[in-house]
Design an enzyme around this catalytic site. Sequence first.
Site, PDB file in Angstrom:
ATOM      1  N   ALA A  11     -15.068  15.368  38.075  1.00  0.00           N
ATOM      2  CA  ALA A  11     -13.718  15.938  38.221  1.00  0.00           C
ATOM      3  C   ALA A  11     -12.924  15.803  36.928  1.00  0.00           C
ATOM      4  N   ILE A  14     -15.251  17.462  30.877  1.00  0.00           N
ATOM      5  CA  ILE A  14     -16.588  18.025  30.607  1.00  0.00           C
ATOM      6  C   ILE A  14     -17.383  18.114  31.906  1.00  0.00           C
ATOM      7  N   THR A 100     -15.601   0.277  33.574  1.00  0.00           N
ATOM      8  CA  THR A 100     -16.243   1.561  33.903  1.00  0.00           C
ATOM      9  C   THR A 100     -17.378   1.887  32.924  1.00  0.00           C
ATOM     10  N   THR A 125     -21.294   9.430  22.864  1.00  0.00           N
ATOM     11  CA  THR A 125     -20.372  10.114  21.965  1.00  0.00           C
ATOM     12  C   THR A 125     -20.740   9.892  20.502  1.00  0.00           C
ATOM     13  N   ASP A 126     -20.313  10.820  19.658  1.00  0.00           N
ATOM     14  CA  ASP A 126     -20.532  10.651  18.208  1.00  0.00           C
ATOM     15  C   ASP A 126     -19.720   9.475  17.662  1.00  0.00           C
ATOM     16  N   GLU A 127     -18.755   8.999  18.448  1.00  0.00           N
ATOM     17  CA  GLU A 127     -17.899   7.911  17.951  1.00  0.00           C
ATOM     18  C   GLU A 127     -18.644   6.587  17.848  1.00  0.00           C
ATOM     19  N   TYR A 149     -12.885   1.735  22.913  1.00  0.00           N
ATOM     20  CA  TYR A 149     -13.552   2.836  23.623  1.00  0.00           C
ATOM     21  C   TYR A 149     -14.971   3.039  23.096  1.00  0.00           C
ATOM     22  N   LYS A 153     -18.824   2.467  24.750  1.00  0.00           N
ATOM     23  CA  LYS A 153     -19.847   3.521  24.860  1.00  0.00           C
ATOM     24  C   LYS A 153     -21.139   3.074  24.153  1.00  0.00           C
ATOM     25  N   ASN A 179     -15.213  17.843  22.085  1.00  0.00           N
ATOM     26  CA  ASN A 179     -15.250  19.092  22.858  1.00  0.00           C
ATOM     27  C   ASN A 179     -13.854  19.716  22.919  1.00  0.00           C
ATOM     28  N   PRO A 204       2.906  15.275  16.965  1.00  0.00           N
ATOM     29  CA  PRO A 204       2.684  14.057  16.171  1.00  0.00           C
ATOM     30  C   PRO A 204       1.281  13.967  15.584  1.00  0.00           C
ATOM     31  N   ARG A 213     -12.738  16.190  12.531  1.00  0.00           N
ATOM     32  CA  ARG A 213     -13.568  16.172  13.730  1.00  0.00           C
ATOM     33  C   ARG A 213     -14.443  17.423  13.732  1.00  0.00           C
ATOM     34  N   GLY A 274      -7.418   1.640  13.492  1.00  0.00           N
ATOM     35  CA  GLY A 274      -8.879   1.802  13.355  1.00  0.00           C
ATOM     36  C   GLY A 274      -9.344   3.245  13.360  1.00  0.00           C
ATOM     37  N   HIS A 275      -8.446   4.164  12.977  1.00  0.00           N
ATOM     38  CA  HIS A 275      -8.698   5.608  13.071  1.00  0.00           C
ATOM     39  C   HIS A 275      -9.906   6.023  12.212  1.00  0.00           C
TER      40      HIS A 275
HETATM   41  P1  NAD Z   1     -12.319  12.698  31.208  1.00  0.00           P
HETATM   42  O1  NAD Z   1     -11.476  11.494  30.970  1.00  0.00           O
HETATM   43  O2  NAD Z   1     -11.694  14.044  31.220  1.00  0.00           O
HETATM   44  O3  NAD Z   1     -13.101  12.538  32.597  1.00  0.00           O
HETATM   45  C1  NAD Z   1     -13.632  11.327  33.031  1.00  0.00           C
HETATM   46  C2  NAD Z   1     -13.871  11.448  34.550  1.00  0.00           C
HETATM   47  O4  NAD Z   1     -14.478  10.229  34.996  1.00  0.00           O
HETATM   48  C3  NAD Z   1     -12.584  11.607  35.368  1.00  0.00           C
HETATM   49  O5  NAD Z   1     -12.750  12.612  36.334  1.00  0.00           O
HETATM   50  C4  NAD Z   1     -12.385  10.248  36.024  1.00  0.00           C
HETATM   51  O6  NAD Z   1     -11.732  10.317  37.289  1.00  0.00           O
HETATM   52  C5  NAD Z   1     -13.829   9.795  36.178  1.00  0.00           C
HETATM   53  N1  NAD Z   1     -13.963   8.341  36.254  1.00  0.00           N
HETATM   54  C6  NAD Z   1     -13.372   7.411  35.443  1.00  0.00           C
HETATM   55  N2  NAD Z   1     -13.732   6.173  35.852  1.00  0.00           N
HETATM   56  C7  NAD Z   1     -14.588   6.319  36.894  1.00  0.00           C
HETATM   57  C8  NAD Z   1     -15.320   5.417  37.708  1.00  0.00           C
HETATM   58  N3  NAD Z   1     -15.227   4.094  37.533  1.00  0.00           N
HETATM   59  N4  NAD Z   1     -16.101   5.905  38.685  1.00  0.00           N
HETATM   60  C9  NAD Z   1     -16.194   7.261  38.886  1.00  0.00           C
HETATM   61  N5  NAD Z   1     -15.517   8.165  38.158  1.00  0.00           N
HETATM   62  C10 NAD Z   1     -14.722   7.695  37.165  1.00  0.00           C
HETATM   63  O7  NAD Z   1     -13.481  12.612  30.130  1.00  0.00           O
HETATM   64  P2  NAD Z   1     -14.281  13.773  29.388  1.00  0.00           P
HETATM   65  O8  NAD Z   1     -13.556  14.149  28.163  1.00  0.00           O
HETATM   66  O9  NAD Z   1     -14.677  14.806  30.377  1.00  0.00           O
HETATM   67  O10 NAD Z   1     -15.566  12.952  28.929  1.00  0.00           O
HETATM   68  C11 NAD Z   1     -16.711  12.864  29.774  1.00  0.00           C
HETATM   69  C12 NAD Z   1     -17.746  12.002  29.098  1.00  0.00           C
HETATM   70  O11 NAD Z   1     -18.085  12.562  27.847  1.00  0.00           O
HETATM   71  C13 NAD Z   1     -17.283  10.582  28.800  1.00  0.00           C
HETATM   72  O12 NAD Z   1     -18.348   9.709  29.035  1.00  0.00           O
HETATM   73  C14 NAD Z   1     -16.937  10.604  27.324  1.00  0.00           C
HETATM   74  O13 NAD Z   1     -17.136   9.329  26.746  1.00  0.00           O
HETATM   75  C15 NAD Z   1     -17.925  11.619  26.805  1.00  0.00           C
HETATM   76  N6  NAD Z   1     -17.535  12.392  25.615  1.00  0.00           N
HETATM   77  C16 NAD Z   1     -16.399  13.139  25.615  1.00  0.00           C
HETATM   78  C17 NAD Z   1     -16.089  13.927  24.512  1.00  0.00           C
HETATM   79  C18 NAD Z   1     -14.862  14.793  24.471  1.00  0.00           C
HETATM   80  O14 NAD Z   1     -14.597  15.429  23.457  1.00  0.00           O
HETATM   81  N7  NAD Z   1     -14.075  14.888  25.539  1.00  0.00           N
HETATM   82  C19 NAD Z   1     -16.950  13.932  23.420  1.00  0.00           C
HETATM   83  C20 NAD Z   1     -18.092  13.142  23.446  1.00  0.00           C
HETATM   84  C21 NAD Z   1     -18.381  12.395  24.563  1.00  0.00           C
HETATM   85  O1  TDX Z   2      -1.300  13.129  19.361  1.00  0.00           O
HETATM   86  C1  TDX Z   2      -2.323  13.058  18.683  1.00  0.00           C
HETATM   87  N1  TDX Z   2      -2.244  13.180  17.322  1.00  0.00           N
HETATM   88  C2  TDX Z   2      -3.330  13.103  16.509  1.00  0.00           C
HETATM   89  O2  TDX Z   2      -3.211  13.202  15.276  1.00  0.00           O
HETATM   90  C3  TDX Z   2      -3.625  12.860  19.275  1.00  0.00           C
HETATM   91  C4  TDX Z   2      -3.763  12.746  20.772  1.00  0.00           C
HETATM   92  C5  TDX Z   2      -4.714  12.801  18.444  1.00  0.00           C
HETATM   93  N2  TDX Z   2      -4.579  12.892  17.106  1.00  0.00           N
HETATM   94  C6  TDX Z   2      -5.791  12.855  16.254  1.00  0.00           C
HETATM   95  C7  TDX Z   2      -6.700  11.668  16.473  1.00  0.00           C
HETATM   96  C8  TDX Z   2      -8.055  12.241  16.149  1.00  0.00           C
HETATM   97  O3  TDX Z   2      -8.275  12.218  14.747  1.00  0.00           O
HETATM   98  O4  TDX Z   2      -6.573  14.007  16.606  1.00  0.00           O
HETATM   99  C9  TDX Z   2      -7.981  13.704  16.603  1.00  0.00           C
HETATM  100  C10 TDX Z   2      -8.537  13.955  17.990  1.00  0.00           C
HETATM  101  O5  TDX Z   2      -7.983  12.973  18.846  1.00  0.00           O
HETATM  102  P1  TDX Z   2      -8.379  12.895  20.396  1.00  0.00           P
HETATM  103  O6  TDX Z   2      -8.141  14.212  21.034  1.00  0.00           O
HETATM  104  O7  TDX Z   2      -7.713  11.685  20.962  1.00  0.00           O
HETATM  105  O8  TDX Z   2      -9.966  12.723  20.307  1.00  0.00           O
HETATM  106  P2  TDX Z   2     -10.888  11.632  19.589  1.00  0.00           P
HETATM  107  O9  TDX Z   2     -10.172  10.363  19.378  1.00  0.00           O
HETATM  108  O10 TDX Z   2     -11.500  12.291  18.383  1.00  0.00           O
HETATM  109  O11 TDX Z   2     -12.007  11.401  20.731  1.00  0.00           O
HETATM  110  C11 TDX Z   2     -12.535  12.514  21.492  1.00  0.00           C
HETATM  111  O12 TDX Z   2     -13.810  12.877  21.009  1.00  0.00           O
HETATM  112  C12 TDX Z   2     -14.857  11.969  21.187  1.00  0.00           C
HETATM  113  C13 TDX Z   2     -12.632  12.133  22.966  1.00  0.00           C
HETATM  114  O13 TDX Z   2     -11.357  11.749  23.433  1.00  0.00           O
HETATM  115  C14 TDX Z   2     -13.637  11.043  23.190  1.00  0.00           C
HETATM  116  O14 TDX Z   2     -13.787  10.788  24.585  1.00  0.00           O
HETATM  117  C15 TDX Z   2     -14.957  11.486  22.615  1.00  0.00           C
HETATM  118  O15 TDX Z   2     -15.880  10.432  22.688  1.00  0.00           O
END
Ligand code: NAD
Ligand code: TDX
Length: 331
Positions: A11, A14, A100, A125-127, A149, A153, A179, A204, A213, A274-275
């Site tokens: 939910a 991704i 979690t 994640t690539d992080e 975070y 991971k 993503n 901001p 990124r 730690g950015h």
């Molecule tokens: P998101 O925060 O949008 O979604 C996370 C989902 O997990 C939510 O629906 C939340 O309710 C559920 N959740 C959280 N804790 C839970 C628990 N204890 N039990 C069951 N459900 C739980 O995250 P996202 O951006 O969709 O990321 C999904 C996965 O991909 C994560 O593992 C994240 O680390 C990884 N990831 C995300 C990105 C990105 O750019 N968003 C990039 C690389 C990897």
């Molecule tokens: O308000 C903001 N201002 C800003 O400058 C926010 C929210 C972010 N940023 C910067 C921080 C990062 O350099 O933008 C970049 C992207 O930030 P986020 O959207 O918070 O993503 P990031 O920290 O790169 O992490 C994302 O990609 C890898 C996902 O949140 C992670 O779950 C995933 O693992």
Amino acid sequence: MGYNVLITGGAGFIGSNFARMLVGESDIEHIKILDKLTYAGSLDNLENILDNPKIEFIRGDIADPDDAGRAMQNIDWVINFAAESHVDRSLTDASQFIRTNIEGVRNLLEIARDTKPKKFLQISTDEVYGPVLSGATDETARLKPSSPYSASKAAADMLCNAYLVSFGVPVIIARSANNYGAYQYPEKLIPRFVALAMQNKELPLYGDGRYVRDWLFVEDNCRALLLLLRKGEIGEIYNIGASELHENIEVAKILLDILEKPQKLLTNVEDRLGHDRRYCVDWSEIEKLGWKPKAHFHEQFEKTILWYRDRIEWWNHKTKEAENFYCKPSA
Ligand code: NAD
Ligand code: TDX
């Protein structure tokens, strides 16, 4: 007989995009979605597919043995998206990230020893590699996470390897880049900036805004993940990227142009602790399986921005929650 799939965290951003893609696949028989529905998860994200007969939604916690134990019965493929996913929140309070992202994964792996899925795909994640100041990291690079975070991971990745080696759990790890696309929670850069710009509020940019990124369209990522379930080699790690490297300031300027808002909304604010300066993964391993990103960045990025613009009212309560988080003095 088709595949029975468990999507944890389905939910969220991704996971919901992945579920939407999976319902259309003819060899998929049943899709269980296990999600705790934290602040980041919402049934809104499953609009148009929740009533599909293939889908069964279960509200539950991956760290709870009963919830996860029930959900993992009769499953061929497990794909674990469930996580606390926001770096900024992990810097304020990491406890839920440990529970979690580490304990939850341990619980799923432990259950998998008994329920024996054919594949267990862990979404990493690539992080986990930490900053990549030049070039690209391949899957053999050492892990050097910078935030609570990414440390959580990385720990999950280590557990996956241990359960593969010690107990034969058929794990594959996917490490995706940032993503973008529909249904992302507006605490993250792109939906947050659309929501703020639409309210004519300042955007901001952390620090000098020159953080880089790799922007991967969510539907390309989902296609890659499905390919890993079908063809990925057990025990392997696959980076997934798009080689679309952009500085945050560039992304923000394009976003403002699309929304026809003034550039003066951009404002530099205190940096994230730690950015990580830059991420860049080498994704040639998954390319060998026959995958490539299809999206043209500028085209899909524009569609994404307009998707949020046209739903800002619907998105409103999420935006308010996200901005309340940022307003807390410690955030
Ligand atoms: P998101 O925060 O949008 O979604 C996370 C989902 O997990 C939510 O629906 C939340 O309710 C559920 N959740 C959280 N804790 C839970 C628990 N204890 N039990 C069951 N459900 C739980 O995250 P996202 O951006 O969709 O990321 C999904 C996965 O991909 C994560 O593992 C994240 O680390 C990884 N990831 C995300 C990105 C990105 O750019 N968003 C990039 C690389 C990897
Ligand atoms: O308000 C903001 N201002 C800003 O400058 C926010 C929210 C972010 N940023 C910067 C921080 C990062 O350099 O933008 C970049 C992207 O930030 P986020 O959207 O918070 O993503 P990031 O920290 O790169 O992490 C994302 O990609 C890898 C996902 O949140 C992670 O779950 C995933 O693992």
